[in-house]
Design a protein around this motif. Structure first.
Motif, PDB file in Angstrom:
ATOM      1  N   SER A 191      22.331 -63.885  26.600  1.00  0.00           N
ATOM      2  CA  SER A 191      22.447 -63.110  25.375  1.00  0.00           C
ATOM      3  C   SER A 191      22.596 -61.663  25.782  1.00  0.00           C
ATOM      4  CB  SER A 191      21.239 -63.298  24.475  1.00  0.00           C
ATOM      5  OG  SER A 191      20.128 -62.645  25.025  1.00  0.00           O
ATOM      6  N   GLY A 192      23.232 -60.901  24.963  1.00  0.00           N
ATOM      7  CA  GLY A 192      23.433 -59.498  25.267  1.00  0.00           C
ATOM      8  C   GLY A 192      23.927 -58.782  24.042  1.00  0.00           C
ATOM      9  N   ARG A 193      23.033 -58.461  23.178  1.00  0.00           N
ATOM     10  CA  ARG A 193      23.423 -57.760  21.960  1.00  0.00           C
ATOM     11  C   ARG A 193      23.189 -56.272  22.185  1.00  0.00           C
ATOM     12  NH1 ARG A 193      21.817 -61.473  16.875  1.00  0.00           N
ATOM     13  NH2 ARG A 193      22.362 -63.410  17.843  1.00  0.00           N
ATOM     14  N   GLY A 194      24.242 -55.547  22.173  1.00  0.00           N
ATOM     15  CA  GLY A 194      24.133 -54.108  22.336  1.00  0.00           C
ATOM     16  C   GLY A 194      24.267 -53.428  20.992  1.00  0.00           C
ATOM     17  N   ALA A 215      29.117 -60.174   9.643  1.00  0.00           N
ATOM     18  CA  ALA A 215      30.203 -60.576  10.544  1.00  0.00           C
ATOM     19  C   ALA A 215      29.702 -61.588  11.577  1.00  0.00           C
ATOM     20  CB  ALA A 215      30.788 -59.351  11.242  1.00  0.00           C
ATOM     21  N   GLU A 216      28.531 -61.335  12.143  1.00  0.00           N
ATOM     22  CA  GLU A 216      27.947 -62.268  13.113  1.00  0.00           C
ATOM     23  C   GLU A 216      27.726 -63.639  12.483  1.00  0.00           C
ATOM     24  OE1 GLU A 216      24.369 -60.617  14.750  1.00  0.00           O
ATOM     25  OE2 GLU A 216      25.452 -59.044  15.846  1.00  0.00           O
ATOM     26  N   LYS A 217      27.138 -63.648  11.298  1.00  0.00           N
ATOM     27  CA  LYS A 217      26.864 -64.923  10.615  1.00  0.00           C
ATOM     28  C   LYS A 217      28.156 -65.664  10.307  1.00  0.00           C
ATOM     29  CE  LYS A 217      24.581 -67.052   6.642  1.00  0.00           C
ATOM     30  NZ  LYS A 217      25.374 -68.230   6.840  1.00  0.00           N
ATOM     31  N   VAL A 225      26.126 -64.285  19.888  1.00  0.00           N
ATOM     32  CA  VAL A 225      27.128 -63.234  19.702  1.00  0.00           C
ATOM     33  C   VAL A 225      26.925 -62.210  20.817  1.00  0.00           C
ATOM     34  CG1 VAL A 225      27.869 -61.330  18.220  1.00  0.00           C
ATOM     35  CG2 VAL A 225      27.338 -63.564  17.224  1.00  0.00           C
ATOM     36  N   THR A 226      28.015 -61.884  21.512  1.00  0.00           N
ATOM     37  CA  THR A 226      27.930 -60.917  22.608  1.00  0.00           C
ATOM     38  C   THR A 226      28.586 -59.581  22.276  1.00  0.00           C
ATOM     39  OG1 THR A 226      29.927 -61.813  23.632  1.00  0.00           O
ATOM     40  CG2 THR A 226      27.804 -62.709  24.370  1.00  0.00           C
ATOM     41  N   ALA A 227      29.477 -59.550  21.299  1.00  0.00           N
ATOM     42  CA  ALA A 227      30.125 -58.299  20.925  1.00  0.00           C
ATOM     43  C   ALA A 227      30.663 -58.408  19.509  1.00  0.00           C
ATOM     44  CB  ALA A 227      31.262 -57.974  21.884  1.00  0.00           C
ATOM     45  N   VAL A 228      30.573 -57.304  18.789  1.00  0.00           N
ATOM     46  CA  VAL A 228      31.118 -57.217  17.433  1.00  0.00           C
ATOM     47  C   VAL A 228      31.995 -55.975  17.386  1.00  0.00           C
ATOM     48  CG1 VAL A 228      30.602 -56.962  14.976  1.00  0.00           C
ATOM     49  CG2 VAL A 228      29.091 -58.330  16.437  1.00  0.00           C
ATOM     50  N   SER A 229      33.250 -56.149  16.987  1.00  0.00           N
ATOM     51  CA  SER A 229      34.195 -55.027  16.892  1.00  0.00           C
ATOM     52  C   SER A 229      34.740 -54.961  15.470  1.00  0.00           C
ATOM     53  CB  SER A 229      35.334 -55.211  17.893  1.00  0.00           C
ATOM     54  OG  SER A 229      34.839 -55.256  19.206  1.00  0.00           O
TER      55      SER A 229
END
Length: 188
Positions: free
Chosen positions: A27-30, A54-56, A119-123
């Protein structure tokens, strides 16, 4: 002659296994500080709420993708309507081709897939908005078998491997999975 046909069928069917995504066991949520956006009506929006939504939506699409592709594979139905509810090209075409090739070689999928995506990235500022997903996909209970007698296809055994996927928000507002890869060289 029969041995050559079986080897060729096994090779083609291994391509099907690659169509199932696997995502990482990490996991890696920044978090990134961003200014609060303003909606068209002048009211401020909450980026944390937007990100969470967005993640959901992306994780729901990913879960739907795994379920739809598993069911379509069990029925040997590359045109299963549920595939297009969760997938977009180029991944949609790749999954359909894999299911069709298995069917043409007399094979089908049985069993279940275990998944615990992260989730590792959200753009959200990207055009289109994307969400990157990783999963440690466990396909040890998911088998490619010959439809006629349910014998396992040689070389099609499952395992636990890193898998990655990208969910993209389309103009109609739907989040669809349009990229997926299994990293067989990265067990988890």
């Amino acid at each position: 002659m029969r041995g050559r046909q079986l080897r060729r069928a096994a090779i083609c069917l291994l391509a099907i296994v690659a169509a199932i995504p696997a995502t990482a066991c990490a996991s890696g949520r920044g978090t990134v500080e961003r200014p609060t956006p303003v909606r068209d009506d002048g009211h401020r929006t909450n980026p944390d709420v937007d990100r969470h939504a967005a993640e959901k939506a992306a994780l729901d699409a990913y879960s739907g993708y795994l379920t739809a592709s598993r069911k379509a594979g069990q029925r040997s139905d590359p045109r299963a309507p549920e595939l297009s509810r969760f997938l977009a090209d180029p991944l949609l075409t790749r999954v359909r081709v894999s299911i069709r090739e298995a069917k043409e070689h007399g094979a089908m999928r049985t069993g279940t897939v275990k998944s615990d995506p992260t989730v590792t990235a959200v753009s959200l500022d990207a055009k289109p908005a994307t969400v990157e997903i990783q999963d440690c996909l466990d396909t040890t209970g998911y088998r490619l078998v010959y439809a006629k007698d349910k014998r396992p296809v040689p070389g099609s055994g499952g395992g636990r491997h890193l898998s990655t996927a990208t969910a993209t928000r389309y103009p109609d507002g739907r989040w669809l999975i349009n990229y997926g890869a299994t990293h067989r060289d990265q067990p988890c």
